[in-house]
Scaffold this active site. Structure first.
Site, PDB file in Angstrom:
ATOM      1  N   TYR A  94     -10.227  16.880  21.458  1.00  0.00           N
ATOM      2  CA  TYR A  94      -8.988  16.345  20.901  1.00  0.00           C
ATOM      3  C   TYR A  94      -9.189  15.757  19.517  1.00  0.00           C
ATOM      4  O   TYR A  94      -8.271  15.746  18.690  1.00  0.00           O
ATOM      5  CB  TYR A  94      -8.356  15.340  21.864  1.00  0.00           C
ATOM      6  CG  TYR A  94      -7.712  16.036  23.037  1.00  0.00           C
ATOM      7  CD1 TYR A  94      -6.441  16.589  22.918  1.00  0.00           C
ATOM      8  CD2 TYR A  94      -8.399  16.197  24.237  1.00  0.00           C
ATOM      9  CE1 TYR A  94      -5.860  17.262  23.969  1.00  0.00           C
ATOM     10  CE2 TYR A  94      -7.822  16.872  25.293  1.00  0.00           C
ATOM     11  CZ  TYR A  94      -6.548  17.407  25.157  1.00  0.00           C
ATOM     12  OH  TYR A  94      -5.984  18.093  26.200  1.00  0.00           O
ATOM     13  N   GLU A 119       0.818  -1.210   0.000  1.00  0.00           N
ATOM     14  CA  GLU A 119       0.000   0.000   0.000  1.00  0.00           C
ATOM     15  C   GLU A 119       0.856   1.267   0.000  1.00  0.00           C
ATOM     16  O   GLU A 119       0.363   2.350   0.324  1.00  0.00           O
ATOM     17  CB  GLU A 119      -0.938  -0.016   1.199  1.00  0.00           C
ATOM     18  CG  GLU A 119      -1.962  -1.155   1.094  1.00  0.00           C
ATOM     19  CD  GLU A 119      -2.868  -1.274   2.293  1.00  0.00           C
ATOM     20  OE1 GLU A 119      -4.079  -1.417   2.082  1.00  0.00           O
ATOM     21  OE2 GLU A 119      -2.374  -1.239   3.433  1.00  0.00           O
ATOM     22  N   HIS A 156     -12.337  -0.876   5.069  1.00  0.00           N
ATOM     23  CA  HIS A 156     -10.888  -1.106   5.040  1.00  0.00           C
ATOM     24  C   HIS A 156     -10.201  -0.498   6.261  1.00  0.00           C
ATOM     25  O   HIS A 156      -9.680  -1.221   7.095  1.00  0.00           O
ATOM     26  CB  HIS A 156     -10.329  -0.527   3.739  1.00  0.00           C
ATOM     27  CG  HIS A 156      -8.900  -0.825   3.473  1.00  0.00           C
ATOM     28  ND1 HIS A 156      -8.336  -0.785   2.207  1.00  0.00           N
ATOM     29  CD2 HIS A 156      -7.866  -1.144   4.296  1.00  0.00           C
ATOM     30  CE1 HIS A 156      -7.043  -1.077   2.281  1.00  0.00           C
ATOM     31  NE2 HIS A 156      -6.740  -1.290   3.540  1.00  0.00           N
ATOM     32  N   HIS A 194      -5.704  -0.963  10.314  1.00  0.00           N
ATOM     33  CA  HIS A 194      -6.964  -1.691  10.200  1.00  0.00           C
ATOM     34  C   HIS A 194      -7.570  -1.794  11.595  1.00  0.00           C
ATOM     35  O   HIS A 194      -8.050  -2.847  12.004  1.00  0.00           O
ATOM     36  CB  HIS A 194      -6.734  -3.085   9.611  1.00  0.00           C
ATOM     37  CG  HIS A 194      -6.175  -3.076   8.222  1.00  0.00           C
ATOM     38  ND1 HIS A 194      -5.786  -4.236   7.578  1.00  0.00           N
ATOM     39  CD2 HIS A 194      -5.927  -2.063   7.352  1.00  0.00           C
ATOM     40  CE1 HIS A 194      -5.322  -3.936   6.368  1.00  0.00           C
ATOM     41  NE2 HIS A 194      -5.396  -2.619   6.217  1.00  0.00           N
ATOM     42  N   HIS A 235      -1.425   4.172   8.364  1.00  0.00           N
ATOM     43  CA  HIS A 235      -2.602   3.457   7.864  1.00  0.00           C
ATOM     44  C   HIS A 235      -2.784   2.214   8.718  1.00  0.00           C
ATOM     45  O   HIS A 235      -1.859   1.404   8.852  1.00  0.00           O
ATOM     46  CB  HIS A 235      -2.422   3.061   6.401  1.00  0.00           C
ATOM     47  CG  HIS A 235      -3.452   2.078   5.909  1.00  0.00           C
ATOM     48  ND1 HIS A 235      -4.799   2.262   6.117  1.00  0.00           N
ATOM     49  CD2 HIS A 235      -3.322   0.909   5.242  1.00  0.00           C
ATOM     50  CE1 HIS A 235      -5.464   1.240   5.582  1.00  0.00           C
ATOM     51  NE2 HIS A 235      -4.588   0.405   5.064  1.00  0.00           N
TER      52      HIS A 235
END
Length: 210
Positions: free
Chosen positions: A119, A73, A159, A94, A92
């Site tokens: 925040y 990716e 995703h 999951h 990134h």
């Protein structure tokens, strides 16, 4: 910070994210922008067991210069950096709650999560939904590049999140804040909730500009 120090920091953050369950198996990837490319975690490697010396170094075109083969990716990170010149690191994941939110059918694609906490507004701001693409689909790069023009964080449908920061620590903290907000959102669904209003959000943006 030297490249050696950046490699060590990526490994430290990867281990911390893995140990706290924000990523599992060999999922997720972390990158840091360099003047002539980027460092990114390798493909099929657990973030909890990164060897700093094996972290991939790519040139500005995405070609491997040193280290192990990069995350599949990596093109997402390159697309994000093309879109946002200030951000110097990208995470990134999951992570469970963020992925759960990305699967909901009734979320606002222009701004997925409401302003639940100060925040979240300060570290994430707005979160744009990117339509579903199969993993590795190169068309996802164009979608991420377009979506990230509007917001620091994007959520890939079914995703997971992609989010950046002005440095590595900031990107990791933003990813953590996004996951905590997604968790709160799932807990609060179908309950009467008091979100931060536009005036409160505007005051936060003025006091804590990103």
């Amino acid at each position: 910070m030297s490249e050696k120090e950046l490699r060590e920091r990526i490994a430290q953050h990867g281990e911390s994210l893995y140990d706290r369950g924000l990523t599992s198996g060999s999922s997720g990837n972390i990158s840091v922008r360099l003047p002539d490319g980027m460092l990114i975690t390798p493909t099929n490697v657990c973030l909890g067991r990164l060897d700093p010396e094996e972290i991939s170094r790519l040139d500005s075109a995405g070609n491997l210069v040193a280290g192990r083969p990069p995350s599949k990716e990596a093109f997402l990170h390159l697309a994000y950096y093309r879109s946002r010149s200030k951000e110097q690191a990208v995470v990134h994941l999951h992570s469970t709650s963020s992925v759960a939110v990305s699967c909901l059918s009734d979320i606002d694609p222009e701004n997925v999560l409401p302003a639940i906490t100060a925040y979240y507004v300060m570290r994430v701001g707005e979160l744009t939904l990117v339509p579903y693409f199969a993993p590795g689909d190169q068309e996802l790069a164009a979608a991420v590049e377009l979506a990230s023009k509007a917001s620091r964080g994007v959520l890939l449908a079914n995703h997971g999140p992609v989010i950046g920061g002005l440095d590595l620590d900031a990107a990791v903290y933003a990813a953590e804040e996004l996951e905590e907000t997604a968790k709160l959102y799932m807990l609060l669904r179908n309950l009467p909730v008091r979100f931060l209003d536009e005036a409160q959000q505007g005051e936060l943006r003025r006091r804590f500009p990103s």
